[in-house]
Each structure stands twice: as C-alpha cells, then as structure tokens.
Design a protein around this motif. Sequence first.
Motif, PDB file in Angstrom:
ATOM      1  N   THR A 171       0.810  -1.219   0.000  1.00  0.00           N
ATOM      2  CA  THR A 171       0.000   0.000   0.000  1.00  0.00           C
ATOM      3  C   THR A 171       0.845   1.272   0.000  1.00  0.00           C
ATOM      4  OG1 THR A 171      -0.115   0.098   2.409  1.00  0.00           O
ATOM      5  CG2 THR A 171      -1.849  -1.160   1.284  1.00  0.00           C
ATOM      6  N   TRP A 172       2.159   1.139   0.166  1.00  0.00           N
ATOM      7  CA  TRP A 172       3.012   2.321   0.206  1.00  0.00           C
ATOM      8  C   TRP A 172       3.067   2.988  -1.161  1.00  0.00           C
ATOM      9  CZ3 TRP A 172       7.713  -0.207   3.072  1.00  0.00           C
ATOM     10  CH2 TRP A 172       7.311  -0.569   4.373  1.00  0.00           C
ATOM     11  N   LYS A 173       3.094   4.288  -1.183  1.00  0.00           N
ATOM     12  CA  LYS A 173       3.161   5.045  -2.431  1.00  0.00           C
ATOM     13  C   LYS A 173       4.616   5.416  -2.710  1.00  0.00           C
ATOM     14  CE  LYS A 173      -1.565   6.627  -2.034  1.00  0.00           C
ATOM     15  NZ  LYS A 173      -1.940   5.443  -1.361  1.00  0.00           N
ATOM     16  N   ARG A 174       5.382   4.411  -3.093  1.00  0.00           N
ATOM     17  CA  ARG A 174       6.818   4.570  -3.349  1.00  0.00           C
ATOM     18  C   ARG A 174       7.085   4.915  -4.808  1.00  0.00           C
ATOM     19  NH1 ARG A 174      10.901   0.430  -4.440  1.00  0.00           N
ATOM     20  NH2 ARG A 174      12.911   1.324  -3.933  1.00  0.00           N
ATOM     21  N   ASP A 175       6.258   4.389  -5.711  1.00  0.00           N
ATOM     22  CA  ASP A 175       6.425   4.572  -7.155  1.00  0.00           C
ATOM     23  C   ASP A 175       5.159   5.208  -7.726  1.00  0.00           C
ATOM     24  OD1 ASP A 175       8.977   3.147  -7.280  1.00  0.00           O
ATOM     25  OD2 ASP A 175       7.805   1.331  -6.915  1.00  0.00           O
ATOM     26  N   PRO A 176       5.253   5.785  -8.930  1.00  0.00           N
ATOM     27  CA  PRO A 176       4.038   6.314  -9.563  1.00  0.00           C
ATOM     28  C   PRO A 176       3.012   5.190  -9.755  1.00  0.00           C
ATOM     29  CG  PRO A 176       5.994   7.034 -10.755  1.00  0.00           C
ATOM     30  CD  PRO A 176       6.450   6.028  -9.740  1.00  0.00           C
ATOM     31  N   ARG A 177       1.750   5.508  -9.570  1.00  0.00           N
ATOM     32  CA  ARG A 177       0.684   4.501  -9.691  1.00  0.00           C
ATOM     33  C   ARG A 177       0.574   4.001 -11.129  1.00  0.00           C
ATOM     34  NH1 ARG A 177      -5.616   4.437  -7.933  1.00  0.00           N
ATOM     35  NH2 ARG A 177      -6.295   3.042  -9.580  1.00  0.00           N
ATOM     36  N   ALA A 191      -6.041 -10.668  -1.700  1.00  0.00           N
ATOM     37  CA  ALA A 191      -5.418 -10.485  -0.382  1.00  0.00           C
ATOM     38  C   ALA A 191      -3.936 -10.140  -0.518  1.00  0.00           C
ATOM     39  CB  ALA A 191      -5.595 -11.745   0.462  1.00  0.00           C
ATOM     40  N   MET A 192      -3.260 -10.739  -1.492  1.00  0.00           N
ATOM     41  CA  MET A 192      -1.825 -10.517  -1.655  1.00  0.00           C
ATOM     42  C   MET A 192      -1.497  -9.225  -2.413  1.00  0.00           C
ATOM     43  SD  MET A 192      -0.080 -13.038  -0.268  1.00  0.00           S
ATOM     44  CE  MET A 192       1.455 -13.178  -1.129  1.00  0.00           C
ATOM     45  N   LEU A 193      -2.268  -8.907  -3.465  1.00  0.00           N
ATOM     46  CA  LEU A 193      -1.935  -7.784  -4.344  1.00  0.00           C
ATOM     47  C   LEU A 193      -2.745  -6.530  -4.062  1.00  0.00           C
ATOM     48  CD1 LEU A 193      -1.468  -9.640  -7.750  1.00  0.00           C
ATOM     49  CD2 LEU A 193       0.250  -9.091  -6.016  1.00  0.00           C
ATOM     50  N   GLY A 194      -3.807  -6.652  -3.289  1.00  0.00           N
ATOM     51  CA  GLY A 194      -4.626  -5.497  -2.954  1.00  0.00           C
ATOM     52  C   GLY A 194      -5.973  -5.526  -3.662  1.00  0.00           C
ATOM     53  N   GLU A 195      -6.862  -4.668  -3.199  1.00  0.00           N
ATOM     54  CA  GLU A 195      -8.214  -4.595  -3.762  1.00  0.00           C
ATOM     55  C   GLU A 195      -8.164  -4.069  -5.196  1.00  0.00           C
ATOM     56  OE1 GLU A 195     -11.336  -5.472  -2.763  1.00  0.00           O
ATOM     57  OE2 GLU A 195     -10.323  -6.485  -1.108  1.00  0.00           O
ATOM     58  N   GLU A 219     -14.292 -19.171 -15.969  1.00  0.00           N
ATOM     59  CA  GLU A 219     -13.405 -19.460 -14.842  1.00  0.00           C
ATOM     60  C   GLU A 219     -12.263 -18.443 -14.736  1.00  0.00           C
ATOM     61  OE1 GLU A 219     -12.455 -21.354 -11.562  1.00  0.00           O
ATOM     62  OE2 GLU A 219     -14.434 -21.524 -12.441  1.00  0.00           O
ATOM     63  N   VAL A 220     -12.065 -17.609 -15.755  1.00  0.00           N
ATOM     64  CA  VAL A 220     -10.978 -16.617 -15.746  1.00  0.00           C
ATOM     65  C   VAL A 220     -11.483 -15.298 -15.163  1.00  0.00           C
ATOM     66  CG1 VAL A 220      -9.364 -15.303 -17.165  1.00  0.00           C
ATOM     67  CG2 VAL A 220      -9.865 -17.679 -17.743  1.00  0.00           C
ATOM     68  N   VAL A 221     -10.740 -14.766 -14.208  1.00  0.00           N
ATOM     69  CA  VAL A 221     -11.078 -13.494 -13.577  1.00  0.00           C
ATOM     70  C   VAL A 221      -9.946 -12.515 -13.879  1.00  0.00           C
ATOM     71  CG1 VAL A 221     -11.563 -12.335 -11.391  1.00  0.00           C
ATOM     72  CG2 VAL A 221     -12.336 -14.688 -11.740  1.00  0.00           C
ATOM     73  N   ARG A 222     -10.312 -11.348 -14.365  1.00  0.00           N
ATOM     74  CA  ARG A 222      -9.339 -10.281 -14.632  1.00  0.00           C
ATOM     75  C   ARG A 222      -9.535  -9.172 -13.623  1.00  0.00           C
ATOM     76  NH1 ARG A 222      -7.442  -8.856 -20.669  1.00  0.00           N
ATOM     77  NH2 ARG A 222      -6.942 -11.006 -21.076  1.00  0.00           N
ATOM     78  N   LEU A 223      -8.454  -8.874 -12.908  1.00  0.00           N
ATOM     79  CA  LEU A 223      -8.485  -7.842 -11.882  1.00  0.00           C
ATOM     80  C   LEU A 223      -7.541  -6.709 -12.289  1.00  0.00           C
ATOM     81  CD1 LEU A 223      -8.007 -10.254  -8.837  1.00  0.00           C
ATOM     82  CD2 LEU A 223     -10.176  -9.370  -9.721  1.00  0.00           C
ATOM     83  N   THR A 224      -8.007  -5.483 -12.181  1.00  0.00           N
ATOM     84  CA  THR A 224      -7.144  -4.330 -12.383  1.00  0.00           C
ATOM     85  C   THR A 224      -6.735  -3.840 -11.004  1.00  0.00           C
ATOM     86  OG1 THR A 224      -8.266  -3.771 -14.430  1.00  0.00           O
ATOM     87  CG2 THR A 224      -6.942  -2.034 -13.412  1.00  0.00           C
ATOM     88  N   VAL A 225      -5.439  -3.963 -10.726  1.00  0.00           N
ATOM     89  CA  VAL A 225      -4.912  -3.676  -9.392  1.00  0.00           C
ATOM     90  C   VAL A 225      -4.000  -2.453  -9.468  1.00  0.00           C
ATOM     91  CG1 VAL A 225      -3.558  -4.610  -7.476  1.00  0.00           C
ATOM     92  CG2 VAL A 225      -4.977  -6.140  -8.847  1.00  0.00           C
ATOM     93  N   PRO A 226      -4.268  -1.424  -8.668  1.00  0.00           N
ATOM     94  CA  PRO A 226      -3.352  -0.285  -8.631  1.00  0.00           C
ATOM     95  C   PRO A 226      -2.039  -0.682  -7.954  1.00  0.00           C
ATOM     96  CG  PRO A 226      -5.285   0.106  -7.242  1.00  0.00           C
ATOM     97  CD  PRO A 226      -5.433  -1.249  -7.828  1.00  0.00           C
ATOM     98  N   MET A 227      -0.922  -0.378  -8.617  1.00  0.00           N
ATOM     99  CA  MET A 227       0.401  -0.717  -8.081  1.00  0.00           C
ATOM    100  C   MET A 227       1.139   0.589  -7.774  1.00  0.00           C
ATOM    101  SD  MET A 227       3.532  -2.835  -9.904  1.00  0.00           S
ATOM    102  CE  MET A 227       3.616  -1.731 -11.317  1.00  0.00           C
ATOM    103  N   THR A 228       1.556   0.758  -6.519  1.00  0.00           N
ATOM    104  CA  THR A 228       2.304   1.946  -6.123  1.00  0.00           C
ATOM    105  C   THR A 228       3.657   1.600  -5.507  1.00  0.00           C
ATOM    106  OG1 THR A 228       1.177   1.986  -3.995  1.00  0.00           O
ATOM    107  CG2 THR A 228       0.238   3.364  -5.745  1.00  0.00           C
ATOM    108  N   HIS A 229       3.958   0.309  -5.406  1.00  0.00           N
ATOM    109  CA  HIS A 229       5.253  -0.150  -4.882  1.00  0.00           C
ATOM    110  C   HIS A 229       5.648  -1.357  -5.726  1.00  0.00           C
ATOM    111  CE1 HIS A 229       8.390  -1.603  -2.312  1.00  0.00           C
ATOM    112  NE2 HIS A 229       8.126  -0.739  -1.340  1.00  0.00           N
ATOM    113  N   ARG A 230       6.438  -1.103  -6.771  1.00  0.00           N
ATOM    114  CA  ARG A 230       6.771  -2.140  -7.754  1.00  0.00           C
ATOM    115  C   ARG A 230       7.469  -3.348  -7.141  1.00  0.00           C
ATOM    116  NH1 ARG A 230       5.527   0.790 -12.268  1.00  0.00           N
ATOM    117  NH2 ARG A 230       6.670   0.288 -14.130  1.00  0.00           N
TER     118      ARG A 230
END
Length: 135
Positions: A27-33, A50-54, A63-74
């Motif tokens: 959850t840290w904002k270390r890198d650009p989103r 749970a591992m990558l965030g909401e 059966e395939v689920v696609r999630l768009t996850v905001p990444m702020t700490h690469r």
Amino acid sequence: MSDVALDPPGTAGPLREVTADELNPITWKRDPRVDVVVETSAEHERQVTAMLGEPSTREADGEVVRLTVPMTHRAAFRARLYELGRRARVVAPPEVVDEIIADLRRFVSPLGGPSADRRSPGGDESHKGKESGPE
C-alpha cells in the motif's frame, strides 16, 4: 542517531494509532501509480486480492477473472506476485510485463553461460562412458 533532544516532561502529544495498512508495503506510495491487469481463476481470486490489494475493476469470463490492481510499490508487488506463482498472471500493461520478465531473467542463465553448472544432473561428467563395476 544524532542530534537527539529531550523535551520537557508532559509536552508529548497524543499517540498516533498505526493501522495495518500503514505496515503493508503493497500500500506504500513509493512509485508512480500504474494499473496492472492480473488474470487468475475464480478459485484463487480471494488469495490474489489479499496478496496484491483490492482491485479497482473486476471482470469474469467463465473461470478466468481479470483484476485491475493499482500498483504503487513495484518491488513489493513483484515479490507478492512471485509468491503467488501460477495462481496469478500479469497481462497488462506491456511495460510492467517486460519489467517482470527482465527481473525473473536475473535468476537464470542460459545453458552453457559463464555461470552455468557444467555437471550433468546425475553427477560428475568424468564417469561418462566408463563401465561401472569391478575392474
């Protein structure tokens, strides 16, 4: 520690409560989103979340689920992704996919490369071609 100073007794303010999210490096904002698209199965969706965030978006196709996850700490994202193994797969954006591939290549070298182990999986090469048994 240097330049440590003490304030007079009774001058401290209220304690700041630390939440679990503040301790979670994902959850840290270390890198650009960057919004990363991750594919998983319905069976593993809860664990991936749970591992990558909401996720900001979710699409399901059978059966395939696609999630768009905001990444702020690469680095934290990659570490969690590697821990998930085959349960999650990054499909977009291409620059993040390329970054992950380059990162994983650091762990392997081509067969015959300078750091490759020249021995066969069965042991020492010096015994190849020789018959075993008493001489």
